[in-house]
Design an enzyme around this catalytic site. Structure first.
Site, PDB file in Angstrom:
ATOM      1  N   ARG A 127       0.826  -1.202   0.000  1.00  0.00           N
ATOM      2  CA  ARG A 127       0.000   0.000   0.000  1.00  0.00           C
ATOM      3  C   ARG A 127       0.862   1.256   0.000  1.00  0.00           C
ATOM      4  NH1 ARG A 127      -2.112   0.947   4.226  1.00  0.00           N
ATOM      5  NH2 ARG A 127      -1.236  -0.734   5.461  1.00  0.00           N
TER       6      ARG A 127
ATOM      7  N   LYS B  22      -8.574  -2.373   0.853  1.00  0.00           N
ATOM      8  CA  LYS B  22      -8.489  -1.550   2.042  1.00  0.00           C
ATOM      9  C   LYS B  22      -9.240  -0.220   1.898  1.00  0.00           C
ATOM     10  CE  LYS B  22      -6.236  -3.797   5.331  1.00  0.00           C
ATOM     11  NZ  LYS B  22      -5.874  -5.139   4.988  1.00  0.00           N
TER      12      LYS B  22
ATOM     13  N   HIS C 151     -10.210  -4.621  12.227  1.00  0.00           N
ATOM     14  CA  HIS C 151      -9.178  -5.258  11.408  1.00  0.00           C
ATOM     15  C   HIS C 151      -8.777  -6.545  12.125  1.00  0.00           C
ATOM     16  CE1 HIS C 151      -4.923  -5.060   9.469  1.00  0.00           C
ATOM     17  NE2 HIS C 151      -5.762  -5.693   8.696  1.00  0.00           N
TER      18      HIS C 151
ATOM     19  N   SER D  41      -0.340  -6.037   9.988  1.00  0.00           N
ATOM     20  CA  SER D  41       0.080  -6.872   8.865  1.00  0.00           C
ATOM     21  C   SER D  41       1.229  -7.804   9.267  1.00  0.00           C
ATOM     22  CB  SER D  41       0.514  -5.968   7.716  1.00  0.00           C
ATOM     23  OG  SER D  41       0.802  -6.746   6.596  1.00  0.00           O
TER      24      SER D  41
ATOM     25  N   LYS E 216      -2.952 -13.027  11.465  1.00  0.00           N
ATOM     26  CA  LYS E 216      -4.419 -13.107  11.403  1.00  0.00           C
ATOM     27  C   LYS E 216      -4.858 -14.204  10.435  1.00  0.00           C
ATOM     28  CE  LYS E 216      -4.998  -8.818  10.134  1.00  0.00           C
ATOM     29  NZ  LYS E 216      -3.572  -8.468  10.138  1.00  0.00           N
ATOM     30  N   THR E 217      -4.298 -14.158   9.223  1.00  0.00           N
ATOM     31  CA  THR E 217      -4.710 -15.117   8.192  1.00  0.00           C
ATOM     32  C   THR E 217      -4.199 -16.510   8.541  1.00  0.00           C
ATOM     33  OG1 THR E 217      -4.726 -13.394   6.512  1.00  0.00           O
ATOM     34  CG2 THR E 217      -4.552 -15.663   5.734  1.00  0.00           C
TER      35      THR E 217
ATOM     36  N   ASP F 224      -9.873 -11.058   7.571  1.00  0.00           N
ATOM     37  CA  ASP F 224      -9.179  -9.783   7.795  1.00  0.00           C
ATOM     38  C   ASP F 224     -10.055  -8.624   8.288  1.00  0.00           C
ATOM     39  OD1 ASP F 224      -6.554  -8.442   7.470  1.00  0.00           O
ATOM     40  OD2 ASP F 224      -7.620  -7.203   6.023  1.00  0.00           O
TER      41      ASP F 224
ATOM     42  N   ARG G 138       1.493 -12.165  -2.368  1.00  0.00           N
ATOM     43  CA  ARG G 138       0.132 -12.373  -1.867  1.00  0.00           C
ATOM     44  C   ARG G 138      -0.662 -13.318  -2.751  1.00  0.00           C
ATOM     45  NH1 ARG G 138      -1.852  -9.776   3.052  1.00  0.00           N
ATOM     46  NH2 ARG G 138      -0.232  -8.267   3.523  1.00  0.00           N
TER      47      ARG G 138
END
Ligand code: ATP
Ligand code: MN
Length: 538
Positions: free
Chosen positions: A64, A205, A224, A242, A246-247, A261, A326
């Site tokens: 980003r 996002k 988030h 990030s 989480k994933t 997410d 990704r």
């Protein structure tokens, strides 16, 4: 419903209805994955892996561009926006110029549109129409958001429109932005304009930012976090910046996945905002992360900046284009995903951090006040990240609410809502360090995924809460004395370091960073939360 676009009235019933774009060339509306892959290959946007996944490169932007994100400063919304570095002001006149130039540019391009939902709860969902010049970015959006049923597409009228022009270069002098890259949001016009970046995470996002804008006034906390659900229907949330897991950690054969997410938490429980996952795949191992591995080796998945050989065999260890490689796939390819994307009231709230200083314990139980302290702090320390300009040295990051780049409102808005929800539903809170142990980055090593999973299992099934805890001296955290399947020396970070004096010095240094960061929140929190900071320092 009407749209504030000059050309909208001429476009009723066309796929560009409500977008302000009068197309000169082909418009491909709501194509499914195979057709989008075919177009992407015809247009030379990418190549197929040996398993049929679409491999694309995103060029200069592989993460980003937070410095190029703008919110249009409009009378109806200006008082409620958290202006500053995260939400930079863009003057309405400038936005009109940028929008007009992008609309004119899109008119001359072959276009792909997708009509999708954000929000699994029908009462809260937002209808999104994306207009993009990239077949692969249309596929990304289709994988990532919730795909309406066919009969729902007939009368689809977008709430929000994304004009996505990744190859259009904005002009700072004319458009009032900082560089050729711009992510500009107008909450009044319900329009997002993206230029100068191919990185598809911006699409995801920017809609998250919209959800963070729309939901608090409806009494729903946007978060988030990932979410999954246990055998007796008990929901767990995993907050974290990030790369904190989480994933990785929410994909668990024993716990159906609600979402990867982004979620809302309201009176009816939690719901996913998305219909897909966006997993980091650098060094992905088939053994440690079998579900994500399988999802990344299938037709229809989009692989950003992943390296493959001449036969399309992936080399997931190759970070030559970026460490932020990704994989984007629909959530239904995860075998045990919850189809409805919804769950009940959370029983556990986990805050993940990847502490590259190796100071924080692998798991600690948090009091509600400590949970608020860590939520507002939003700490992680990373070695390599998904944003541009990060060096290879560990770097402490404090990103409030574990997602400050996506917060259009002031952090306290979200903080107070979370405190209220945790109290009302009596959720247990945990801090989990998926980062370094035995020393800082360079000396110690990353916590094993196997151990982290064992710690989480014990926390989520209620085993840990029944055991005894010991108070750690620096942050005042409660560390469990014993956890099944995890060696005792792993539990106490100080014990895991060879050099105890180095641990103490590093811990003091990290605590000082927490304190300096928290100063800005002190006036907005109640006494109990303030006391956490003081107790920690005592
Ligand atoms: P983002 O918000 O960018 O999507 P995320 O929180 O979902 O980030 P993950 O995609 O889960 O982060 O990334 C965690 C990364 O760290 C993965 O590459 C995973 O393999 C790696 N990892 C190493 N050790 C651990 C651990 N103990 N727990 C979790 N992840 C770990
Ligand atoms: Mn993730």
């Amino acid at each position: 419903m009407t749209y504030p676009f000059a050309l909208a009235k001429n476009q009723r019933g066309s796929p560009l209805d409500g977008t302000g774009v009068c197309p000169d060339r082909a418009v491909h509306a709501n194509l499914t994955a195979p057709a989008l892959v075919a177009h992407a290959l015809r247009r030379d946007e990418g190549t197929l892996s040996a398993d049929g996944a679409l491999i694309v490169r995103t060029g200069v932007h592989t993460g980003r561009s937070p410095q190029d994100k703008f919110v249009v400063d409009e009378p109806a919304t200006t008082a409620d926006v958290w202006w500053g570095k995260v939400n930079q002001k863009l003057a309405p006149e400038k936005f009109e110029v940028l929008k007009g130039r992008v609309q004119a540019y899109l008119q001359g391009q072959e276009l792909f549109t997708q009509d999708l939902y954000a929000g699994a709860d029908p009462a809260r969902r937002v209808r999104v129409r994306i207009v993009t010049t990239g077949a692969w970015q249309a596929l990304f959006a289709r994988n990532m958001f919730i795909r309406p049923r066919e009969e729902e597409l007939a009368g689809f009228e977008p709430d929000y429109v994304i004009l996505h022009a990744p190859r259009f270069q904005a002009d700072p002098a004319r458009d009032g932005v900082r560089s050729p890259t711009a992510i500009a949001l107008s909450f009044s016009q319900k329009l997002i304009v993206i230029t100068g970046t191919e990185y598809a995470g911006e699409i995801k996002k920017s809609i998250f930012t919209v959800m963070n804008w729309l939901l608090p006034p409806q009494g729903v906390l946007p978060m988030h976090c990932s979410a999954n659900v246990g055998p007796d229907g008990e929901v767990a949330l995993f907050f974290g910046l990030s790369g904190t897991g989480k994933t990785t950690l929410s994909s668990d054969p024993a716990r159906p996945l609600i979402g990867d997410d982004e979620h809302g938490w309201g009176p009816d429980g939690v719901f996913n905002f998305e219909g897909g996952c966006y997993a980091k795949v650098i060094n992905l191992s088939a053994e440690a992360e079998p579900e994500i591995w399988a999802a990344s080796h299938r037709f229809g998945t989009v692989l950003e900046n992943v390296v493959a050989d001449a036969y399309g065999r992936l080399d997931l260890g190759d970070g030559r284009f970026t460490e932020n490689t990704r994989s984007c796939y629909p959530i239904d390819v995860i075998p045990n995903a919850v189809p409805a994307g919804r769950g009940g009231q959370p029983r556990n709230v986990v805050m993940l951090t990847a502490d590259a200083f190796g100071v924080l314990p692998p798991i600690a139980r948090l009091t509600p006040a400590q949970a608020m302290y860590h939520f507002l702090s939003g700490y992680t320390a990373r070695v390599a990240g998904t944003e541009k300009g990060l060096s290879a040295e560990p770097q402490a990051t404090f990103s409030t609410c574990f997602g400050s780049p996506f917060l259009p409102r002031r952090p306290e808005v979200y903080g107070h809502m979370l405190a209220e929800l945790i109290a009302r539903h009596g959720a247990d809170c945990w801090l989990v360090n998926t980062g370094w142990s035995g020393g800082s980055y360079g000396v110690g090593s990353r916590m094993s995924i196997r151990h982290t999973r064992a710690l989480l299992r014990a926390a989520l099934d209620g085993t840990l809460a029944k055991g005894s805890f010991r108070r750690e001296p620096f942050f005042g955290l409660s560390i469990p004395e014993a956890v099944p399947d995890v060696p005792a020396e792993v539990l106490d970070p100080r014990q895991s370091w060879g050099d105890k004096a180095a641990y103490d010095a590093t811990a003091r240094d990290l605590l000082a960073r927490f304190e300096a960061n928290f100063a800005t929140f002190a006036e907005h929190v109640d006494e109990e939360v303030k006391a956490v900071a003081l107790k920690a320092a005592a």
